[in-house]
Design an enzyme around this catalytic site. Sequence first.
Site, PDB file in Angstrom:
ATOM      1  CE  LYS A   1      -3.880  -1.838   2.757  1.00 32.71           C
ATOM      2  NZ  LYS A   1      -4.958  -1.541   1.801  1.00 32.71           N
TER       3      LYS A   1
ATOM      4  NE  ARG B   1     -11.201  -9.355  -2.324  1.00 31.85           N
ATOM      5  CZ  ARG B   1     -11.423  -8.361  -3.192  1.00 31.85           C
ATOM      6  NH1 ARG B   1     -11.698  -8.639  -4.447  1.00 31.85           N
ATOM      7  NH2 ARG B   1     -11.365  -7.106  -2.799  1.00 31.85           N
TER       8      ARG B   1
END
Length: 488
Positions: free
Chosen positions: A270, A344
């Site tokens: 990130k 997920r």
Amino acid sequence: MKVSTTNAPAAEIQAEALILTIPEGTGKPTSWDAVDAVVGGIVSEALAGPGFQGKRGQTLALSTPGNHCRELVLVGLGIPEEFDLEVWRRAVANGIAKARQRGSSKIAVPLPEIDGHDSEELSIAATEAAILTSYRYREFKAAPPEFVELKEILLAAPVNIAAATMRAQKVADATCWARDLVNTPSNMKRPDSLAENAREMAVETGLEFEIIDSGKAQQLGLNALLAVGQGSSVGPRLVILEHRPMGATGQPTVIVGKGITFDTGGISLKPAQKMGDMKADMSGAAAVFGTMQALANLDAQRWVVGVTPLAENMPGSQAYRPSDIIRAYDGTTIEVLNTDAEGRVVLADALAYACKRYEPCRIVDLATLTGACVVALGSHAAGLMGNNDELCNALISSGNATGERLWRLPAWSAYDKLVDSEVANVRNSAGRAAGVVTAGMFLKRFVGNTSWAHLDIAGTAFLEKATPYQPRGGTGFGVRLLTHWLST
């Protein structure tokens, strides 16, 4: 903080501050006539002037020396036709904030008469407002000298509301604990220590618990969870909490919460800006922990299992990589295109494992899953997807009642192909288009025919700007919603 109740009329209440809620454009409610008479008509005088009109968010403090209360705080409710429990909750929070700014620590709130809402509903919302607006995370910094701690909130109603306020206090306290977990820095809540927090809570409340460590996870084939956590020096955990009332039969409800204790993005690193906020990427797990605590303390008569996959997503030498293929617990193969779509992946194993082990009647997951949901809905609502209308409608109803609102997004089969992979059964990233939906469609692959709902809480779990009863930082979103849903 102490929450008390009384049947005394508003004009007879003794407190440092008395909060009076005023609708817009209707003049002074007749229910406050007796208070106005005791204080010499200053309420009527204030409402006759141009300064306070009862608009939503307006507050006005009136000094009343020599009376039962040191001062009155008028709070605007806004237009009556737009009134709901969230308006009331925020109005009470605004009034309490105003009174505390002026040095009051014992505050009374007489419940008004409002069409469509009984005293029990109003007392629950007022109790939540008082506790949640008083919350501050003070683990590493003391309160400033001028900070006034709220010591007592006194709710007044003509009927007995003690039981309702006691229940509301337990739920609000659980929400505050969830906030504490979210706000804790990530060096102090790695997967092992966060699992220990859950274990301690379970022992205190009588919940059954199990912690599946890396070794056991490997034996079970929880390969997706292990893959996400393999870049960290602390292995992942799967925490299971169970509330099973005596005599409970049938199938349980399962709630699953994403618990990434810190998310660097892994190899797909990130940007540095705001990476620190990724300590909140375990907000789904915190919501499950808080909900399970509340259910236990309320002695809820419903069989509920909480499942939380905990991992730290780090870019270490052992970290999983883009192009990796992982075989999940249920045998589904996952192509990893972006290691920053890790939530997920861990949920895939948790959902599949929970469905096989418990055969639940319904399963709900919460996750700070996508930035796309923040773009779509901001911080005012969480995204909702599901395969069962009755389940989704029940969650929406509880969201409206608690102010933790949900907005349903499509889970149409037309979106399925977007998460198909050319080299595996499914891919963990489908690009920017419909990002919040494709993330949900990925999860749908792992619940089979079980009734399922997914809550993307990315925009609601951690706030950059405070609201009337939510400070900046962790909100505990989901605890009140799920507890309401599971208690009705």
